[in-house]
Design an enzyme around this catalytic site. Sequence first.
Site, short mmCIF file in Angstrom:
data_model
loop_
_atom_site.label_atom_id
_atom_site.label_comp_id
_atom_site.label_asym_id
_atom_site.label_seq_id
_atom_site.Cartn_x
_atom_site.Cartn_y
_atom_site.Cartn_z
N LYS A 280 0.84 -1.18 0.00
CA LYS A 280 0.00 0.00 0.00
C LYS A 280 0.89 1.25 0.00
O LYS A 280 1.83 1.36 0.76
CB LYS A 280 -0.91 -0.01 1.24
CG LYS A 280 -2.09 0.94 1.17
CD LYS A 280 -3.06 0.66 2.31
CE LYS A 280 -4.32 1.50 2.16
NZ LYS A 280 -5.31 1.20 3.22
N GLU A 367 -19.42 -4.33 11.12
CA GLU A 367 -20.31 -3.40 11.83
C GLU A 367 -21.39 -4.12 12.63
O GLU A 367 -21.74 -3.69 13.75
CB GLU A 367 -20.95 -2.43 10.84
CG GLU A 367 -19.98 -1.47 10.18
CD GLU A 367 -19.30 -2.04 8.94
OE1 GLU A 367 -18.51 -1.32 8.32
OE2 GLU A 367 -19.58 -3.21 8.59
N ARG A 395 -25.33 -0.63 8.09
CA ARG A 395 -25.05 -2.05 7.95
C ARG A 395 -25.37 -2.83 9.22
O ARG A 395 -25.47 -4.04 9.20
CB ARG A 395 -23.57 -2.25 7.58
CG ARG A 395 -23.08 -1.33 6.48
CD ARG A 395 -21.70 -1.70 6.00
NE ARG A 395 -21.80 -2.57 4.86
CZ ARG A 395 -20.76 -3.18 4.30
NH1 ARG A 395 -19.56 -3.05 4.81
NH2 ARG A 395 -20.93 -3.95 3.25
#
Length: 630
Positions: A280, A367, A395
């Site tokens: 990344k 979540e 969610r």
Amino acid sequence: MDLLSIKDPSFLKGMSNQELEVLSQEIRRFLIEKLSVTGGHIGPNLGVVELTIALHKCFDSPNDKFIWDVGHQSYVHKILTGRACEFDTLRQYKGLCGFPKRIESEHDVWETGHSSTSLSAAMGMVIARDLKKENSYIVPIIGDGALTGGMALEALNHIGHEKKNMIVILNDNEMSIAPNVGALHNILGQLRTAGKYQWVKDELELLLKKVPAVGGKLAATAERVKDSLKYLFVSGMFFEEMGFTYLGPVDGHDYEALFENFRYAKKTEGPVLLHVITKKGKGFHPAESDKKGTWHGTGPYKMDTGAFVKSDKAPPAWSSLVSETVRKLARNDERIVAITPAMPVGSKLEGFASEFPERMYDVGIAEQHAATVAAGLATQNMKPFLAIYSTFLQRAYDQVVHDICRQNLNVFIGIDRAGLVGADGETHQGVFDIAFLRHVPNIVLMMPKDENEGQHMVYTALNYDDGPIAMRFPRGNGLGVPMDEKLKSIPLGTWEVLKEGEDGAILTFGTTIPMAMKAAEALEKQGISVKIVNARFIKPLDEKMLSELFRKNIPILTIEEAVLQGGFGSSVLEYAHEQGFYQQAIDRMGIPDQFIEHGDVDSLLEEIGMTTSEVVKRMTILARKKQKRA
């Protein structure tokens, strides 16, 4: 080459590996330069340059379908499909979207801004392909962080069971937004160290085929040896047990390795999971060396130093104000526990985690799990603080209803990024939480007018013992108001009059209070006196004040930076009906029945008619109607 001249990815087919390496560097320079001005998801995109180029070289988009999970990493895909010339407008009003967008390009086949949806969407596309007897490769690209989401695991289970042809690319950079957590992350760590498992397995199969089988015994023994080999070389072969052919790990920045494995994957029957290791932020030192997730998505920055372009005199961020107040209170209350679904950096919980590591839980991109963990804590007389973005709370809706509110458990939900968030657009605008929470029994819902009231609301929430309580707060920074040293509780369900007036009343809260106050000043010049009420408790309503307004027959305008249907204004209408004030003049302003695209918040508000001038116009009409009735 000139990236601005790219129309489609077909030019890649004839390029050599050396030419592709040059192209990779050009794309990285382009992204670093453009995003230094506009901001955006710099880290994820720098990490997938070679992977995206290799995908477009080896497959044929849009016939072959790439499904980018979350969509944070789709910038390189946008460049290769002819949108480099629009990058000056990235994430700006009427400009290029920061996520895949179907109306932008035929190459964007799936829209997303939330994680863990790609595998389910891909399965739907695979089923459709096979029913229609079409030929295409369906290629979802999912990160190791997103793979921890429950929906992704449900999809893996279904895909492995159905055995349909699909190539899943697992983009493993060991981070999502923040460093990944959980058992699945540990499994991937084992796989990363496994090296050439697939090569060894293939070599063994070739060797065994050369050994004559005597009465079938040797063949059966050999098969058992081959199967056990995967456990010898790769501890916990999770994906193969799920029904996938596992390939990798592969260096995601090595073109030859990518091409070789893509060729193998295309020839393999059934679902394939290609495990690709990427870095990344690759190619930009500040992003590449980031260990906290700061460079996942940023505002503008200086290319030479990586320093962020922001005012040193800005008031504290709302997320910081809330989390630091929770941290302060946690020093005197050992029951306070903080929970976040993979957003410790965005929710500014690093300080809490540093001071109270045993009371800070990042549960990963989960979540639903986060909400029910909070509920479980509350059953044991703990004080859970669930830090979650409004758009991600969607969610966990069933868990809020079924596990928290139904059991009337004392969970404090900090609803971050409530209202319009701007550049991230439709998938991240936090405008639905009032409508989907206020009708749920037992919950208290509030929003402060400024950061001083905000710290008192946090204190109120953590000293409340009668059930679930939620505080919504916006993205960005506070107003810079003076802060009280001593915290205090705000009586539940009480509103605050900010300005007196007799000709009408504006009921509003949070970010729209300044709009109302400016409108009131303009109306005074027209001889119209308007009361401004800080309706800080969205639920319960201040029925005493509301009834008083109704009895005086003062026309009312409600304003909310949230959807109108089922929102705060709707609750005022409902209360008027319940109390028999059928002739009460009530008008409402808020988000209309549409998804709001990306752009700066002021431009978005103007587009939907949420402006000071519109407030003045509506209150003038209401006041004149009152005068005629009088």
